[in-house]
Write a protein that holds these residues in place. Structure first.
Motif, PDB file in Angstrom:
ATOM      1  N   LEU A 421      39.590  41.502  46.273  1.00 34.39           N
ATOM      2  CA  LEU A 421      40.095  40.878  45.064  1.00 34.39           C
ATOM      3  C   LEU A 421      40.650  41.895  44.085  1.00 34.39           C
ATOM      4  CD1 LEU A 421      37.437  38.078  44.419  1.00 34.39           C
ATOM      5  CD2 LEU A 421      39.791  37.814  45.184  1.00 34.39           C
ATOM      6  N   GLY A 422      40.173  43.136  44.163  1.00 37.47           N
ATOM      7  CA  GLY A 422      40.722  44.166  43.294  1.00 37.47           C
ATOM      8  C   GLY A 422      42.181  44.422  43.603  1.00 37.47           C
ATOM      9  N   VAL A 423      42.511  44.575  44.892  1.00 35.32           N
ATOM     10  CA  VAL A 423      43.905  44.787  45.294  1.00 35.32           C
ATOM     11  C   VAL A 423      44.734  43.535  45.026  1.00 35.32           C
ATOM     12  CG1 VAL A 423      45.421  45.276  47.253  1.00 35.32           C
ATOM     13  CG2 VAL A 423      43.263  46.502  47.016  1.00 35.32           C
ATOM     14  N   GLY A 424      44.158  42.359  45.320  1.00 33.42           N
ATOM     15  CA  GLY A 424      44.879  41.117  45.045  1.00 33.42           C
ATOM     16  C   GLY A 424      45.213  40.970  43.568  1.00 33.42           C
ATOM     17  N   SER A 425      44.266  41.315  42.693  1.00 34.76           N
ATOM     18  CA  SER A 425      44.518  41.238  41.249  1.00 34.76           C
ATOM     19  C   SER A 425      45.571  42.258  40.828  1.00 34.76           C
ATOM     20  CB  SER A 425      43.218  41.473  40.479  1.00 34.76           C
ATOM     21  OG  SER A 425      42.251  40.505  40.802  1.00 34.76           O
ATOM     22  N   ALA A 426      45.541  43.436  41.442  1.00 34.93           N
ATOM     23  CA  ALA A 426      46.559  44.443  41.117  1.00 34.93           C
ATOM     24  C   ALA A 426      47.947  43.956  41.517  1.00 34.93           C
ATOM     25  CB  ALA A 426      46.225  45.756  41.822  1.00 34.93           C
ATOM     26  N   ILE A 427      48.052  43.276  42.655  1.00 38.64           N
ATOM     27  CA  ILE A 427      49.345  42.722  43.074  1.00 38.64           C
ATOM     28  C   ILE A 427      49.795  41.638  42.091  1.00 38.64           C
ATOM     29  CG2 ILE A 427      50.540  41.441  44.886  1.00 38.64           C
ATOM     30  CD1 ILE A 427      48.701  42.817  46.900  1.00 38.64           C
ATOM     31  N   ALA A 428      48.849  40.818  41.612  1.00 39.31           N
ATOM     32  CA  ALA A 428      49.187  39.789  40.627  1.00 39.31           C
ATOM     33  C   ALA A 428      49.715  40.414  39.338  1.00 39.31           C
ATOM     34  CB  ALA A 428      47.964  38.927  40.338  1.00 39.31           C
ATOM     35  N   VAL A 429      49.090  41.498  38.902  1.00 41.80           N
ATOM     36  CA  VAL A 429      49.559  42.188  37.694  1.00 41.80           C
ATOM     37  C   VAL A 429      50.951  42.782  37.937  1.00 41.80           C
ATOM     38  CG1 VAL A 429      49.109  44.116  36.123  1.00 41.80           C
ATOM     39  CG2 VAL A 429      47.219  42.660  36.889  1.00 41.80           C
ATOM     40  N   LEU A 430      51.172  43.334  39.130  1.00 42.95           N
ATOM     41  CA  LEU A 430      52.495  43.882  39.453  1.00 42.95           C
ATOM     42  C   LEU A 430      53.565  42.794  39.406  1.00 42.95           C
ATOM     43  CD1 LEU A 430      54.345  46.152  40.464  1.00 42.95           C
ATOM     44  CD2 LEU A 430      53.645  45.575  42.800  1.00 42.95           C
TER      45      LEU A 430
END
Length: 452
Positions: A421-430
């Motif tokens: 979820l950390g990487v998924g959230s980072a992609i969402a922010v991107l």
């Protein structure tokens, strides 16, 4: 406070002035009361998710430890995510531009035909189809089998019009036949041939229904004229429908291999070539005496099955094609609405001044439509940044990594087998950061138009 004087003495003070401030405050309270439900929903459904995604993007996979910028570093170092970033760049550049250009062309051309309204309806109709349904439709359109996939059915039809296909892709000899593998997919006779003994080239593995059109029952070969010393023979399907028949013998119901190529080979060199007739018979000149007969591999190559639309190299353009099919109608309708408001006298004045239709289109129509084209282009750019459904449905599992986009990678990183979820959230922010500049451009453009 001034007091009025009368003949009998000073007058009593008048009523106090209205309290404007309290009235303004009341209106603000009422306005806030009406806005509060919308603000609560906006905060719960937009502001809070954005804030939590930013917060979660700085945590590790379990969510219990601080990871700093590690998740953002992984976005630009992981191969699959990098592919998604590159594909998103292709989507943003190609899909909106192609859709807008097609919409412009359709809008301009349909103004000149009497059936323009019907054409607009047909082009706009895909907008009524959901992304899920469109994905299923184009998954079938891009099917590799030409008997099922429309794209390859058309492509194979065009190809076969100009290039001859093999007629016997699965043909082969049986162990008891006088043929053996010759390397590279070819077959050769086990013994050299002579004019005194006609050559027999039996094969199996071809369904009678798949035989070439015009194939006739095979004819038993006869020796060539002794004076000429030529080689004769028959190539046929050594299979009798319904059973019966004898191997290596031409039976009455067995069909000739019409059009099959036969080569005479001596010392590795082709000395003569023949093509079998409708009954499978062929003849070679005297130079073929003592040669081995070879059925070259070109007789048996697989038929052309079209393009692998959903392969690694073409899957992204194929999916973009399905998107353009859906959204070109949207672009056309908006541009047509803008075109209807273009002053016709400007177009007529340009024609009177000697401009041809292309010059009128390029120098008058397009500049006047620039605001509408900007709206369409920006809207589609924001839309493609979020593209998910079409890629997920159309791209097969084997090519999904090659067709990957950020929204799909967000889903896979957040809810896949090895979710992070950390990487998924980072992609969402991107994705949010990529959308913000486009939104600011749109807002500035709208304000500039309003001031104008």
């Amino acid at each position: 406070m001034s007091t009025a004087t009368t003949a009998g003495g000073p007058a009593k003070p008048g009523p106090p002035a209205p309290q404007r401030k309290s009235a303004t405050g009341t209106r603000k309270v009422i306005a806030a009361g009406f806005l509060l439900p919308a603000l609560v929903l906006l905060g719960a459904l937009v502001v809070y998710p954005i804030g939590y995604s930013v917060y979660r993007s700085f945590l590790d996979q379990s969510g219990s430890g601080f990871a700093g910028f590690d998740n953002y570093v992984e976005i630009f170092t992981d191969d699959s995510i990098l592919t998604a970033v590159k594909n998103n760049a292709v989507w943003v550049v190609v899909a909106p531009a192609v859709s807008t250009v097609l919409g412009l062309i359709f809008a301009v051309l349909t103004e000149r035909v009497s059936w323009g309204t019907a054409f607009k309806l047909i082009v706009f109709m895909p907008m009524a189809v959901s992304m899920l349904a469109a994905g299923i439709i184009f998954r079938l359109v891009y099917e590799q089998d030409p008997d099922r996939g429309v794209a390859n059915a058309v492509w194979v039809g065009v190809h076969d019009t100009f290039a001859e296909s093999s007629g016997f892709p699965k043909a082969r000899p049986l162990p008891v036949h006088p043929l053996k593998p010759g390397g590279g997919g070819s077959f050769v006779t086990e013994k050299p041939v002579s004019a005194a003994s006609p050559a027999l080239l039996p094969l199996v593995g071809v369904a009678p229904a798949k035989m070439p059109d015009g194939a006739r029952p095979a004819k038993t070969p006869e020796p060539g004229p002794a004076a000429e010393g030529g080689i004769t023979g028959t190539a046929w399907l050594d299979f009798t429908r319904g059973g019966g028949g004898r191997p290596n013998t031409v039976d009455a119901k067995e069909l000739g291999l019409k059009g099959i190529t036969v080569e005479a080979v001596k010392d590795g060199r082709v000395v003569a070539t023949a093509r079998a007739g409708a009954d499978g018979s062929f003849s070679l000149p005297a130079s073929a005496e003592g040669a081995l007969l070879r059925l070259p591999a070109e007789n048996f190559r697989e038929p052309y099955n079209g393009v692998n639309w959903l392969g690694p190299s073409l899957v992204t353009p194929a999916v973009i094609g399905s998107y353009v099919w859906m959204w070109a109608g949207f672009a056309m309708v908006l541009i047509a609405a803008g075109l209807a408001s273009v002053p016709r006298e400007l177009l007529e004045a340009a024609r009177i001044d000697g401009a041809n239709e292309w010059q009128v289109f390029r120098r008058v129509t397009v500049p006047l439509l620039a605001p509408v084209l900007a709206v369409v282009l920006v809207t589609l750019m924001i839309n493609v940044l979020k593209i998910f459904d079409l890629v997920y449905i159309i791209a097969p599992g084997s090519a999904q990594d090659d067709a990957n986009v950020l929204a799909l990678q967000l889903y896979r990183s957040s809810f896949g087998a090895d979710s992070h979820l950390g990487v998924g959230s980072a992609i969402a922010v991107l994705l949010l950061l990529l959308v913000i500049p486009v939104m600011f451009f749109n807002i500035r453009r709208m304000r500039r138009e309003n001031r104008g």
